[in-house]
Write a protein that holds these residues in place. Structure first.
Motif, PDB file in Angstrom:
ATOM      1  N   GLY A 143      -2.315  82.452 -38.710  1.00 43.99           N
ATOM      2  CA  GLY A 143      -0.856  82.480 -38.750  1.00 43.99           C
ATOM      3  C   GLY A 143      -0.193  81.167 -38.393  1.00 43.99           C
ATOM      4  N   GLN A 144      -0.953  80.165 -38.047  1.00 47.13           N
ATOM      5  CA  GLN A 144      -0.378  78.882 -37.647  1.00 47.13           C
ATOM      6  C   GLN A 144      -1.027  77.768 -38.464  1.00 47.13           C
ATOM      7  N   GLY A 145      -0.273  76.766 -38.760  1.00 48.81           N
ATOM      8  CA  GLY A 145      -0.803  75.625 -39.494  1.00 48.81           C
ATOM      9  C   GLY A 145      -0.959  74.416 -38.601  1.00 48.81           C
ATOM     10  N   ASN A 156      15.578  71.017 -32.010  1.00 50.55           N
ATOM     11  CA  ASN A 156      14.568  69.961 -31.983  1.00 50.55           C
ATOM     12  C   ASN A 156      13.521  70.190 -33.082  1.00 50.55           C
ATOM     13  N   ALA A 157      13.084  71.435 -33.241  1.00 51.41           N
ATOM     14  CA  ALA A 157      12.109  71.752 -34.287  1.00 51.41           C
ATOM     15  C   ALA A 157      12.699  71.494 -35.675  1.00 51.41           C
ATOM     16  N   TYR A 158      13.943  71.891 -35.873  1.00 49.73           N
ATOM     17  CA  TYR A 158      14.600  71.664 -37.169  1.00 49.73           C
ATOM     18  C   TYR A 158      14.706  70.165 -37.481  1.00 49.73           C
ATOM     19  N   GLN A 159      15.109  69.382 -36.483  1.00 54.64           N
ATOM     20  CA  GLN A 159      15.340  67.954 -36.713  1.00 54.64           C
ATOM     21  C   GLN A 159      14.062  67.128 -36.818  1.00 54.64           C
ATOM     22  N   HIS A 160      13.004  67.542 -36.140  1.00 53.01           N
ATOM     23  CA  HIS A 160      11.829  66.674 -36.029  1.00 53.01           C
ATOM     24  C   HIS A 160      10.571  67.201 -36.698  1.00 53.01           C
ATOM     25  N   SER A 161      10.681  68.272 -37.461  1.00 46.38           N
ATOM     26  CA  SER A 161       9.535  68.734 -38.239  1.00 46.38           C
ATOM     27  C   SER A 161       9.989  68.931 -39.675  1.00 46.38           C
ATOM     28  N   SER A 162       9.038  68.887 -40.577  1.00 47.76           N
ATOM     29  CA  SER A 162       9.412  68.999 -41.990  1.00 47.76           C
ATOM     30  C   SER A 162       9.105  70.368 -42.576  1.00 47.76           C
ATOM     31  N   GLY A 163       8.417  71.201 -41.839  1.00 43.18           N
ATOM     32  CA  GLY A 163       8.041  72.514 -42.355  1.00 43.18           C
ATOM     33  C   GLY A 163       8.778  73.630 -41.649  1.00 43.18           C
ATOM     34  N   PRO A 164       8.293  74.831 -41.846  1.00 43.14           N
ATOM     35  CA  PRO A 164       8.908  75.982 -41.183  1.00 43.14           C
ATOM     36  C   PRO A 164       8.636  75.932 -39.683  1.00 43.14           C
ATOM     37  N   LEU A 214      10.840  85.224 -34.820  1.00 44.32           N
ATOM     38  CA  LEU A 214      11.774  84.938 -35.902  1.00 44.32           C
ATOM     39  C   LEU A 214      11.282  83.702 -36.650  1.00 44.32           C
ATOM     40  N   GLN A 215      10.899  83.881 -37.910  1.00 44.28           N
ATOM     41  CA  GLN A 215      10.456  82.770 -38.757  1.00 44.28           C
ATOM     42  C   GLN A 215      11.695  82.065 -39.302  1.00 44.28           C
ATOM     43  N   LEU A 216      11.728  80.749 -39.160  1.00 46.04           N
ATOM     44  CA  LEU A 216      12.916  79.984 -39.551  1.00 46.04           C
ATOM     45  C   LEU A 216      12.565  78.928 -40.597  1.00 46.04           C
ATOM     46  N   PRO A 217      13.412  78.773 -41.611  1.00 50.35           N
ATOM     47  CA  PRO A 217      13.181  77.755 -42.638  1.00 50.35           C
ATOM     48  C   PRO A 217      13.852  76.433 -42.256  1.00 50.35           C
TER      49      PRO A 217
END
Length: 153
Positions: free
Chosen positions: A130-132, A56-64, A14-17
């Motif tokens: 597929g990964q940055g 944690n990913a939502y709060q601590h990263s700036s990308g998808p 599931l790709q999340l914005p």
């Protein structure tokens, strides 16, 4: 002669914005995946684990970021969350030592280490298909039998 049907292993990603509603979408999707694959007994623990990792990913990263759900066999599911931030947070970097008593942060990922059957982290190099770059935090969740009073005597 009876025939046996073997269900092939499955994986969903599931790709999340960067959207405050995304962790809720991830939890709802996970619940549905577990239900349709007959693994509803994992829902409570798996939802807690996924919720902490995705938030944690939502709060601590700036990308998808993304949530991957994979059948790990024998009533097990492996959850992985990829994000663009390369920093691997404690306690995934070292022991599962709890946060300091007065600490205002760090309890969510510590809970992950307590509830997951196994857990870990992998740094990713930029340029992988597929990964940055970034990292993947992963956990494995297993169904535990219900404890009955009669079992304790």
């Amino acid at each position: 002669m009876p025939t046996a049907t073997v269900a092939p292993p499955w994986t969903y990603t599931l790709q999340l914005p960067q959207d405050p509603r995304a962790p809720g979408v991830a939890r709802a999707t996970l619940r549905n995946v577990l239900r349709v694959h007959g693994m509803a007994e994992l829902t409570e623990t798996a939802e807690l684990l996924a919720s902490e990792l995705v938030t944690n990913a939502y709060q601590h990263s700036s990308g998808p970021y993304s949530l991957r759900m994979r059948d790990a066999g024998r009533s097990r599911i492996r959850l992985g969350v990829w994000d663009t931030e390369p920093h691997i947070p404690a306690p995934f970097r070292w022991s599962a030592k709890g946060p300091d008593e007065l600490s205002e942060r760090g309890r969510g990922l510590y809970l992950v280490t307590l509830y997951a059957e196994s857990w870990g982290a992998c740094p990713l190099r930029a340029g992988l298909p597929g990964q940055g770059g970034g990292k993947v935090l992963w956990v494995e969740c297993v169904a535990k039998p219900d404890c009955q009073w009669d079992d304790l005597l």
